[in-house]
Design a protein around this motif. Structure first.
Motif, PDB file in Angstrom:
ATOM      1  N   UNK A   1      12.764 -47.574  11.573  1.00  0.00           N
ATOM      2  CA  UNK A   1      11.672 -46.543  10.986  1.00  0.00           C
ATOM      3  C   UNK A   1      12.277 -45.383  10.207  1.00  0.00           C
ATOM      4  N   UNK A   2      13.305 -44.862  10.749  1.00  0.00           N
ATOM      5  CA  UNK A   2      13.901 -43.576  10.303  1.00  0.00           C
ATOM      6  C   UNK A   2      14.482 -43.907   8.723  1.00  0.00           C
ATOM      7  N   UNK A   3      15.233 -45.202   8.918  1.00  0.00           N
ATOM      8  CA  UNK A   3      16.010 -45.572   7.713  1.00  0.00           C
ATOM      9  C   UNK A   3      14.929 -45.824   6.454  1.00  0.00           C
ATOM     10  N   UNK A   4      13.919 -46.519   6.901  1.00  0.00           N
ATOM     11  CA  UNK A   4      13.002 -46.841   5.926  1.00  0.00           C
ATOM     12  C   UNK A   4      12.302 -45.559   5.427  1.00  0.00           C
ATOM     13  N   UNK A   5      12.056 -44.875   6.240  1.00  0.00           N
ATOM     14  CA  UNK A   5      11.464 -43.444   5.827  1.00  0.00           C
ATOM     15  C   UNK A   5      12.242 -42.863   4.672  1.00  0.00           C
ATOM     16  N   UNK A   6      13.616 -42.696   5.112  1.00  0.00           N
ATOM     17  CA  UNK A   6      14.495 -42.153   4.008  1.00  0.00           C
ATOM     18  C   UNK A   6      14.653 -42.880   2.633  1.00  0.00           C
TER      19      UNK A   6
ATOM     20  N   UNK B   1       3.836 -38.862   3.581  1.00  0.00           N
ATOM     21  CA  UNK B   1       3.482 -39.717   2.849  1.00  0.00           C
ATOM     22  C   UNK B   1       4.152 -41.131   2.986  1.00  0.00           C
ATOM     23  N   UNK B   2       5.589 -41.190   3.242  1.00  0.00           N
ATOM     24  CA  UNK B   2       6.426 -42.056   3.556  1.00  0.00           C
ATOM     25  C   UNK B   2       5.850 -42.743   4.767  1.00  0.00           C
ATOM     26  N   UNK B   3       5.569 -42.032   5.858  1.00  0.00           N
ATOM     27  CA  UNK B   3       5.187 -42.365   7.050  1.00  0.00           C
ATOM     28  C   UNK B   3       3.655 -43.322   6.854  1.00  0.00           C
ATOM     29  N   UNK B   4       2.825 -42.748   6.065  1.00  0.00           N
ATOM     30  CA  UNK B   4       1.482 -43.538   5.778  1.00  0.00           C
ATOM     31  C   UNK B   4       1.794 -44.582   5.136  1.00  0.00           C
TER      32      UNK B   4
ATOM     33  N   UNK C   1      24.330 -36.761  -0.443  1.00  0.00           N
ATOM     34  CA  UNK C   1      24.576 -36.514   0.708  1.00  0.00           C
ATOM     35  C   UNK C   1      23.377 -36.889   1.711  1.00  0.00           C
ATOM     36  N   UNK C   2      22.423 -37.786   1.203  1.00  0.00           N
ATOM     37  CA  UNK C   2      21.348 -38.209   2.013  1.00  0.00           C
ATOM     38  C   UNK C   2      21.607 -38.666   3.282  1.00  0.00           C
ATOM     39  N   UNK C   3      22.664 -39.650   3.405  1.00  0.00           N
ATOM     40  CA  UNK C   3      22.933 -40.331   4.590  1.00  0.00           C
ATOM     41  C   UNK C   3      23.615 -39.321   5.638  1.00  0.00           C
ATOM     42  N   UNK C   4      23.939 -38.042   5.317  1.00  0.00           N
ATOM     43  CA  UNK C   4      24.567 -37.081   5.884  1.00  0.00           C
ATOM     44  C   UNK C   4      23.696 -35.852   6.672  1.00  0.00           C
TER      45      UNK C   4
END
Length: 551
Positions: free
Chosen positions: A152-157, A169-172, A251-254
């Motif tokens: 879920x965290x990866x999909x949210x990002x 909004x991403x969680x919705x 740097x999103x992954x960090x």
């Protein structure tokens, strides 16, 4: 984005002038490098524009706003100038994650900002995203990969990065669970209809108070003015700025890592993201790549070019590395002893330097200087004597009169003298302690180095020729001048050589994989029409042309 204008800016400490009456205009969206040797005033100019240093006198304007004026008593503090500053030292908090480092300053922002209807914005974002159900499902499967359970965290990002939306909004969007719906498109259409109804209700609520919502979801009063209020950034705003700046510098992954877990280049990217997050109109960088190794510096230069294009911001970059200045800048501002020497596009500075100092400072390998004596002929050419009594003919590319050139120089010197006299008459004038002296160029010889400071007074027949390494080429045996190979430095696609002619050492670059031996005798000539002719007394470039042996 604004242009920056400096007008007659002086910064001095007692009688030491850090900047000496500098006037400069940095265009909107330009990438300008402040270049020069250590102590020339580069960082001082940067800090004065940013408000970290107070000028002694002069005026500084960012866009339509005067941020400093010594006569009017204006000095806007740094936090009100809407600029970002990237220091040589990354200055990341070691006890904070990347995310916390980037958002730390944003949480302390309190200024007059537009008010938004964020619930209206999120409904609009969902409507836009759900127009393409296939893409939403595709992104889901990209994250799922070979796993049977979604992260879920990866999909949210992934949704945040792809759609530039908030975490809520991403969680919705995830909660809709479109990939497992019996009819994803029907479910999306149902959600779109619901969002539209919610938007209508939100608009009606605000309308009762005489407020409307514009296309950017900002609140507008009954007179058509955007409603603004001194406030802190909302969590949604902070989150969007975090992910937007992190995405730009990759740097999103960090975001959950600490600085100690990152490489030097990654830490530099985080520092850039932190500077970009507040959305500054102007970005200042003070030698930000000097702590990186050569390979990483090259990579970061290309990243900075891309960053400049993507942000559309005005970049002002300090460096003493002329290669960095040449490769990055749209304009180079070259300084020496606090005085502006030349302000032009990089290739203009390289091909058409205004003075001996500029020609010597810009270019790698460095330019070769050759002292010469001569007279102008009736046809406009110059008969010159150089090296050990060799006679060569200089043919200018454009007709010019040496006599008129000297008359113009004399007029310019008169104007400078009058201006200096006027400054000396002003109240509070302090004589410059770090005096401007002649440029002490050095001419390498087989027997040592010849320096200009060791010479006697020059006269009207004294010139200096500037020969770039690529302008000294090979010629057939028996033609051109005989030269001895003093040193050879092959680097793959090209070979840099030091050649001895009559005891003088000149630098040449030969392109291609060619083999030379030290002490080998070869023949060379001046294979260029961009040989530079400098007046030795004024040190100014007076002509470009070609140089041939006189028969």
């Amino acid at each position: 984005m604004p242009k920056i204008i400096l007008t007659d800016v002086v910064k001095r400490w007692k009688n030491f002038y850090g900047t000496d009456h500098v006037s400069l205009e940095i265009p909107d969206q330009a990438f300008v490098t402040l270049l020069g040797p250590s102590g020339c005033g580069k960082t001082t100019i940067l800090r004065m524009i940013a408000g970290l240093e107070t000028p002694t006198s002069g005026k500084i304007q960012i866009g339509d706003r005067v941020v400093f004026d010594s006569d009017a008593g204006i000095n806007v503090p740094p936090n009100k100038r809407d600029v970002g500053f990237l220091f040589q030292n990354y200055a990341l908090w070691p006890n904070m994650t990347v995310e916390q480092n980037i958002t730390f300053g944003l949480k302390n922002v309190k200024e007059t900002l537009p008010l938004h209807a964020y619930d209206h914005m999120t409904r609009s974002e969902l409507i836009s995203i759900l127009q393409d159900v296939d893409k939403v499902i595709s992104l889901y499967h990209d994250v799922l990969g070979k796993n049977t359970k979604i992260d879920v965290k990866a999909l949210t990002l992934r949704y945040i990065d792809e759609y530039a939306i908030s975490k809520m909004t991403a969680k919705e969007l995830i909660q809709l669970d479109l990939p497992h719906a019996a009819d994803p498109k029907a479910l999306a259409a149902e959600k779109i209809q619901k969002c539209r109804l919610q938007m209508t209700e939100i608009e009606a609520r605000y309308a009762e108070k005489g407020i409307s919502i514009n296309s950017d979801h900002q609140l507008v009063d009954s007179y058509g003015n955007i409603i603004q209020k001194e406030r802190k950034l909302e969590p949604e705003e902070i989150e969007k700025r975090l992910h937007s700046s992190a995405r730009i510098v990759k740097v999103e992954e960090f975001l959950k890592r600490y600085p100690a877990e990152l490489s030097g280049g990654q830490q530099q990217r985080v520092a850039i993201a932190r500077t970009l997050a507040p959305g500054p109109k102007v970005l200042f960088m003070d030698e930000p790549l000097s702590n990186l190794d050569a390979k990483l510096r090259l990579e970061m230069r290309s990243e900075l070019q891309r960053l400049h294009l993507e942000t559309g911001a005005t970049f002002v970059y300090v460096t003493h590395d002329q290669l960095e200045a040449m490769t990055l800048a749209s304009h180079i501002c070259l300084l020496n002893n606090g005085v502006l020497q030349q302000y032009d596009a990089p290739l203009t500075v390289y091909d058409s330097p205004k003075s001996l100092f500029v020609a010597d400072f810009v270019g790698n390998p460095s330019i070769s200087f050759i002292e010469a004596k001569g007279k102008q002929n009736a046809d406009g050419t110059l008969s010159l004597t150089l090296f050990q009594n060799r006679h060569l003919l200089f043919r200018p590319n454009q007709p010019f009169s040496l006599e008129k050139e000297r008359e113009e120089r004399a007029k310019e010197e008169e104007k400078k003298a009058e201006l200096q006299k006027e400054r000396e008459s002003q109240k509070g004038y302090v004589e410059k302690g770090n005096k401007d002296t002649f440029f002490n160029y050095r001419i390498p010889m087989v027997s040592g180095t010849k320096e200009r400071k060791d010479e006697k007074e020059v006269d009207g027949d004294d010139f200096v020729l500037g020969v770039r390494p690529e302008a000294l080429g090979l010629s057939e045996k028996g033609k051109g001048m005989e030269a001895t190979v003093y040193s050879v430095m092959p680097s793959g696609m090209e070979t840099t050589m030091r050649l001895a002619i009559d005891g003088y050492l000149l630098t040449s670059v030969v392109f291609g994989k060619m083999r030379f031996k030290i002490n080998e005798t070869i023949h060379v000539d001046f294979a260029s029409d961009n040989i530079l002719l400098f007046d030795k007394k004024s040190e100014q470039c007076i002509a470009h042309g070609s140089l041939v042996l006189e028969k």
